[in-house]
Design an enzyme around this catalytic site. Structure first.
Site, PDB file in Angstrom:
ATOM      1  N   ARG A  70      11.969  -3.006 -16.507  1.00 48.38           N
ATOM      2  CA  ARG A  70      11.846  -2.254 -15.305  1.00 48.38           C
ATOM      3  C   ARG A  70      12.766  -2.528 -14.693  1.00 48.38           C
ATOM      4  O   ARG A  70      13.287  -1.507 -13.410  1.00 48.38           O
ATOM      5  CB  ARG A  70      10.532  -2.471 -14.903  1.00 48.38           C
ATOM      6  CG  ARG A  70      10.556  -1.762 -13.107  1.00 48.38           C
ATOM      7  CD  ARG A  70       8.310  -1.909 -13.294  1.00 48.38           C
ATOM      8  NE  ARG A  70       8.157  -1.423 -12.881  1.00 48.38           N
ATOM      9  CZ  ARG A  70       7.955  -0.402 -11.142  1.00 48.38           C
ATOM     10  NH1 ARG A  70       8.643  -1.397 -10.072  1.00 48.38           N
ATOM     11  NH2 ARG A  70       8.059   0.849 -10.641  1.00 48.38           N
TER      12      ARG A  70
ATOM     13  N   CYS B  92       7.404  -5.718  -2.353  1.00 42.92           N
ATOM     14  CA  CYS B  92       8.831  -5.076  -3.050  1.00 42.92           C
ATOM     15  C   CYS B  92       9.753  -5.290  -1.746  1.00 42.92           C
ATOM     16  O   CYS B  92       9.507  -5.210  -0.371  1.00 42.92           O
ATOM     17  CB  CYS B  92       8.820  -3.489  -3.046  1.00 42.92           C
ATOM     18  SG  CYS B  92      10.472  -2.595  -3.412  1.00 42.92           S
TER      19      CYS B  92
HETATM   20  P1  CPR Z   1       1.678  -1.025  -3.234  1.00 46.08           P
HETATM   21  O1  CPR Z   1       0.743  -0.195  -3.570  1.00 46.08           O
HETATM   22  O2  CPR Z   1       1.393  -3.010  -3.332  1.00 46.08           O
HETATM   23  O3  CPR Z   1       2.664  -1.056  -1.745  1.00 46.08           O
HETATM   24  O4  CPR Z   1       2.904  -0.909  -4.311  1.00 46.08           O
HETATM   25  C1  CPR Z   1       2.554  -1.040  -4.931  1.00 46.08           C
HETATM   26  C2  CPR Z   1       4.175   0.109  -5.987  1.00 46.08           C
HETATM   27  O5  CPR Z   1       5.001  -0.776  -5.600  1.00 46.08           O
HETATM   28  C3  CPR Z   1       3.846   0.123  -7.634  1.00 46.08           C
HETATM   29  O6  CPR Z   1       3.995   0.624  -7.879  1.00 46.08           O
HETATM   30  C4  CPR Z   1       5.403  -0.336  -7.616  1.00 46.08           C
HETATM   31  O7  CPR Z   1       5.889   0.651  -8.238  1.00 46.08           O
HETATM   32  C5  CPR Z   1       6.483  -0.189  -6.685  1.00 46.08           C
HETATM   33  N1  CPR Z   1       6.448  -2.389  -7.430  1.00 46.08           N
HETATM   34  C6  CPR Z   1       5.827  -2.894  -8.249  1.00 46.08           C
HETATM   35  N2  CPR Z   1       6.369  -4.394  -7.797  1.00 46.08           N
HETATM   36  C7  CPR Z   1       7.583  -3.666  -6.726  1.00 46.08           C
HETATM   37  C8  CPR Z   1       8.737  -5.223  -6.709  1.00 46.08           C
HETATM   38 CL1  CPR Z   1       8.610  -6.959  -7.250  1.00 46.08          CL
HETATM   39  N3  CPR Z   1       9.614  -4.610  -6.374  1.00 46.08           N
HETATM   40  C9  CPR Z   1       9.431  -2.942  -5.887  1.00 46.08           C
HETATM   41  N4  CPR Z   1       8.260  -2.250  -6.514  1.00 46.08           N
HETATM   42  C10 CPR Z   1       6.845  -2.546  -7.200  1.00 46.08           C
END
Ligand code: CPR
Length: 523
Positions: free
Chosen positions: A435, A331
């Protein structure tokens, strides 16, 4: 404090977060102290919890709705391990409903959606399918009726390519010890699997074809699948003994009406409004629509990171609150926008607010807190569970055999899998733009990256380690269940200190020339 369960320098959660008001903290900032005497073994720790108001699960985790994490294979694998997957929405409504349907139709060890051929198909098509999928045993069906079996031993690609399946298959009258009637098997899940396994072994066969009394194909059982599925005491099932699965819906009301209807028809157990902007009027309208029109389906609301955002979810009817902004491993939101918050402060602030709100308003049921993102070690999960009921995982599940991400080999020959953020430009063009509220505006601004992650092997090997890690976390502070942990935190038996930078270094592996570990160790 005049209790045995104390330490003069540790603070209760409330004291700690009050002391650090105005500071945003995350896992490594907190050191957790044990004061209680441990009087139980690690395997005695009960890690069951609620993921939504009405749905109980046996492992306090959930697989995040992400393109490279959560499709039906992940959903089956995690449900067998005691926690659900939320099927992502970067696919058409029909495809997402089909994914849910596949999970609901899964029978432990019995493949009901086996690939099959008709007697009139060519051997060439069997060869192609074998190359494409690696599968080399196929039932031959006329309509739904079993008429034969074709395996790699029945043909040669140089001699038989132009023949038909009927010319080379083993016809049904020669399948004696490989065919079995469904009614002859026990109805109990575990016993059924055991019996099928015995028959396979007795018949010296690798595959068993299950049919009904009219010889209509029911399923196929193989030795490898039986071994994979043998014992799953933790699997989570609905009232009809089908595996539990969730699915994500968008904040676009027009689309969500149809998507939700189809997902519910397919048997989904709960829905998750997947938005990086919780606490918005869009989300309020969707939540209200879903609760009014499908009151039997629990809905997860989020993502939020502040007390205000969490409470609004409760007021609008949410059955669980998903907490996490700007903390996921893929993210980049905190480089692009505001409103993010490190995960420990976010989780505590939301959990505390929801609890207080419940007490004030005499709400006598629990509204679970799902802490989402940033988790990369077992101890981080343990810290999240001090306040949350469930931890949502992305990167810790991406890279497993069951994740849909592309497999890649790097220059050193290491096996990797692709893992991309749902706010990466690539994923957004596949459907997740809503989203990030990027559906209506012209130019897209990505909020995440496309990356790779080391392959981790199968969920059936990896998740038991995570579960053991969670049990170790609870045991190490003397709490033998998640409920007890929450009570111990609230009553100040589990204490917290701020970890210094030197403390972090000391807590990590240090002073070694090199080391090897298969576990996720941070610092
Ligand atoms: P990790 O477990 O990989 O640290 O985080 C997963 C979470 O990140 C997802 O459940 C979602 O809430 C968030 N997420 C997924 N894609 C994202 C992008 Cl591009 N930007 C911000 N948050 C994201």
């Amino acid at each position: 404090m005049l209790t045995k369960d104390f330490d003069p320098f540790g603070l209760s959660a409330e004291e700690f977060f009050q002391k650090f008001r105005g500071e945003s903290l995350t896992f490594d900032d907190l050191n957790i102290l044990q004061t209680k005497t441990i009087d139980f073994g690690v395997d005695d720790v009960d890690i069951s919890t609620n993921i939504t108001r009405n749905i109980k699960i046996k492992t306090p985790l959930v697989a995040s709705p992400m393109e490279d994490v959560s499709e039906y294979e992940m959903a089956i694998a995690t449900a067998l391990q005691g926690f659900p997957t939320i099927i992502h929405y970067n696919m058409s409504i029909a495809e997402q409903a089909e994914q849910v349907d596949k999970v609901k139709r899964f029978e432990n060890g019995f493949i009901t959606d086996a690939l099959f051929f008709s007697p009139d198909d060519t051997i060439k098509s069997v060869i192609n399918k074998k190359q494409e999928t690696g599968i080399s045993t196929f039932p031959v069906l006329d309509g739904k009726k079993l008429v034969g079996l074709i395996t790699k031993n029945d043909f040669s690609s140089s001699l038989h390519s132009d023949l038909l399946v009927r010319d080379r298959m083993l016809p049904v009258d020669r399948l004696e010890n490989r065919m079995l009637s469904l009614s002859s098997l026990p109805t109990d899940d575990t016993k059924r699997l055991q019996r099928a396994n015995e028959i396979l072994l007795d018949g010296h066969q690798g595959v068993l074809l299950i049919v009904d009394e009219k010889r209509m194909f029911h399923s196929l059982v193989t030795r490898t699948d039986i071994e994979k599925n043998e014992a799953h005491p933790d699997s989570i099932k609905d009232l009809y003994k089908r595996l539990v699965v969730g699915a994500a819906v968008k904040t676009n009301i027009g689309e969500t009406k149809e998507r939700a209807t189809e997902l519910i028809k397919a048997g989904v157990d709960f829905l998750c409004i997947d938005s990086s902007h919780g606490n918005s009027t869009h989300e309020r309208d969707i939540l209200k629509y879903l609760k009014e029109n499908h009151p039997e389906i629990d809905v997860i609301y989020g993502n939020v990171a502040s007390a205000a955002g969490a409470i609004r979810g409760v007021e609008w009817g949410a059955d669980a609150i998903r907490v996490g902004k700007g903390v996921g491993s893929i993210c980049s939101t905190s480089r692009v926008s505001l409103g993010t918050r490190p995960q420990m402060t976010a989780t505590y602030a939301c959990a505390r607010a929801v609890n207080e709100y419940r007490i004030k308003n005499n709400i006598d049921y629990k509204i679970p807190i799902i802490s989402d993102g940033g988790y990369s070690s077992f101890s981080a999960i343990g810290k999240g569970l001090l306040f949350a009921d469930v931890i949502m995982l992305g990167s810790m599940l991406a890279g497993t055999d069951e994740s849909p991400g592309r497999t890649i080999y790097d220059r050193q020959g290491r096996k990797l899998k692709e893992y991309k953020g749902m706010g990466s430009i690539e994923a957004m063009t596949h459907g997740s733009a809503s989203r990030y509220d990027e559906e209506r505006s012209g130019s897209m601004v990505g909020e995440g990256v496309v990356g790779t992650i080391k392959a981790k092997g199968s969920i059936s090997q990896w998740v038991p380690k995570i579960k053991k890690g969670i049990r170790k976390c609870l045991q190490s502070v003397g709490s033998n269940s998640i409920n007890m942990l929450h009570e111990d935190v609230e009553t100040g038996k589990v204490l917290i200190e701020r970890m210094s930078e030197a403390g972090k270094r000391e807590a990590g592996i240090h002073d070694l020339l090199e080391y090897k570990t298969e576990l996720p160790i941070r610092y």
